[in-house]
Design an enzyme around this catalytic site. Structure first.
Site, mmCIF file in Angstrom:
data_model
loop_
_atom_site.group_PDB
_atom_site.id
_atom_site.type_symbol
_atom_site.label_atom_id
_atom_site.label_comp_id
_atom_site.label_asym_id
_atom_site.label_seq_id
_atom_site.Cartn_x
_atom_site.Cartn_y
_atom_site.Cartn_z
ATOM 1 N N HIS A 67 0.817 -1.205 0.000
ATOM 2 C CA HIS A 67 0.000 0.000 0.000
ATOM 3 C C HIS A 67 0.856 1.262 0.000
ATOM 4 C CE1 HIS A 67 -3.690 -2.333 1.700
ATOM 5 N NE2 HIS A 67 -3.632 -2.370 0.385
ATOM 6 N N HIS A 93 -4.481 -5.566 -10.964
ATOM 7 C CA HIS A 93 -3.158 -5.059 -10.590
ATOM 8 C C HIS A 93 -2.123 -5.332 -11.678
ATOM 9 C CE1 HIS A 93 -4.086 -3.927 -6.435
ATOM 10 N NE2 HIS A 93 -4.775 -5.050 -6.333
#
Length: 423
Positions: free
Chosen positions: A262, A392
């Site tokens: 993150h 992703h």
């Protein structure tokens, strides 16, 4: 080139994303992902299947569709449409109708988390899920899907009136089906993905209210919390946005401690936000650089390679699995940072990350990217089953190919003003 602190030799210093072969490689990898996920994912009863490692549907008899899975597929195949991948418009249409007709709660409003062939399996209303509804609607609008404006207006109203807390500049986390309170927990992950979606909505509509919300979230999560924590992104908070270091939740969605992946995701998002905000907020590029460096310094396994999934607050690995999405996000972040910072560090890591992905994560035999590896890089399935989604990895392949000027979808359009409208 194993030492990422070295300087690139002049004979090999030009950025990979500018080299014709590397650009062909990236598009080939993106096309391989589309090949793996396109036809096998399409559920004839509506929505999309999740796939196993061989690309076959998991539980085809009665597959549960979670809203973030439906919306990520819409977003990714809208990207496919924009770059000219045949079959993409049909996938967008399939997903948008399922989102509007099945995930949308016509009684209480909002979008439910889980649905199967018989109806709602999880009627909760999650900020994380609604962030991806906003992203999907924004991307669908760019390809002219007829439901896009309806979904965009609807989810914008839901976020504004149900989730958004203007006193802090972030969203509340989750509610029951009837909007009753489930918990006072506040989380950064849903706000991070909402930042991504708000930027996409701003680019799709030109409405600055979206951008303003994204900037406020970044101020709260990064400037007020991550920077004082040494550029480590805190995940879990109480209702007053006080950090909860003792929080223990789902290992998959809300693991304890911190998640270097993150930090990498935020590094890219901050660069996008800085650019879209006319480079007014000068703290963002520096924060992005430091988030990236800290993720490498603390999160990268120097012995085996790959990012540890989570660290404790003493920077020790807790969940030592190596997942596919952190390296995907690292590639996107390195590409963005390299576009604005000519220091060799970011180029070297861009190359090192692709070396790792090519040699360990990309499944050359079966297709797709392996979702989970052990600490010593052996395929594993403890946290994830199969290959969860295209989102992703696809963005890792395509972000380096387009100008680092904002969201991927808008960047694609900026390079091709002849994008066709949805028929």
């Amino acid at each position: 080139m194993t030492d990422a602190s070295t300087t690139l030799p002049k004979t090999n210093s030009s950025p990979w994303p500018s080299r014709p072969f590397h650009r062909q490689y990236l598009m080939r990898q993106a096309n391989n992902l589309f090949d793996f996920f396109a036809a096998p994912s399409l559920n004839p009863k509506g929505g999309f299947f999740e796939l196993d490692d061989d690309g076959k549907a998991l539980n085809p008899a009665n597959s549960v569709r979670q809203v973030h899975g439906t919306t990520r597929m819409v977003h990714c195949f809208a990207i496919g449409s924009l770059i000219g991948r045949p079959g993409s418009d049909e996938m967008v249409d399939h997903g948008m109708h399922y989102l509007w007709n099945k995930h949308r709660d016509t009684r209480h409003g909002g979008y439910v988390w889980g649905v199967d062939d018989h109806g709602v399996t999880d009627g909760s209303k999650q900020a994380y899920g609604h962030a991806f509804v906003l992203l999907a609607a924004s991307s669908a609008k760019l390809v002219g899907h007829p439901l896009a404006d309806k979904v965009l207006a609807d989810v914008t109203e839901v976020i504004e009136h149900r989730f958004w807390d203007d006193t802090v500049g972030a969203v509340r986390e989750e509610f029951g089906n009837d909007w009753s309170q489930i918990t006072t927990y506040r989380g950064q992950n849903s706000n991070m993905h909402l930042t991504e979606a708000l930027m996409a909505a701003y680019e799709a509509t030109g409405e600055k209210a979206y951008l303003s919300k994204a900037e406020r979230i970044a101020e709260l999560i990064i400037a007020r919390h991550a920077v004082p924590l040494g550029y480590r992104v805190a995940e879990h908070f109480d209702e007053n946005w006080v950090l909860d270091k003792e929080y223990v939740g789902s290992e998959m969605f809300r693991p304890s401690g911190t998640t270097p992946g993150h930090w990498l995701e935020w590094a890219r998002l901050l660069m996008q936000l800085w650019i879209l905000g006319d480079k007014r907020l000068s703290w963002m590029p520096d924060a992005a650089r430091n988030l990236f460096r800290q993720s490498i310094e603390l999160g990268w396994d120097a012995q085996h390679g790959g990012f540890f999934y989570t660290l404790d607050w003493d920077n020790k690995p807790v969940l030592r699995e190596k997942l596919w999405w952190p390296v995907s996000e690292a590639i996107g972040a390195a590409a963005f940072l390299s576009a604005y910072d000519r220091e060799d560090y970011f180029q070297i890591w861009y190359r090192k990350l692709w070396d790792y992905a090519e040699n360990h994560v990309i499944d050359h035999e079966r297709g797709g990217w392996l979702s989970e590896l052990s600490e010593d890089l052996k395929p594993k399935s403890r946290l994830f089953t199969g290959k969860p989604d295209i989102y992703h990895a696809l963005q890792a392949c395509l972000i380096p190919l387009y100008p680092a000027t904002g969201s991927l979808t808008a960047a694609i359009i900026s390079t091709d003003h002849t994008v066709k409208q949805y028929q």
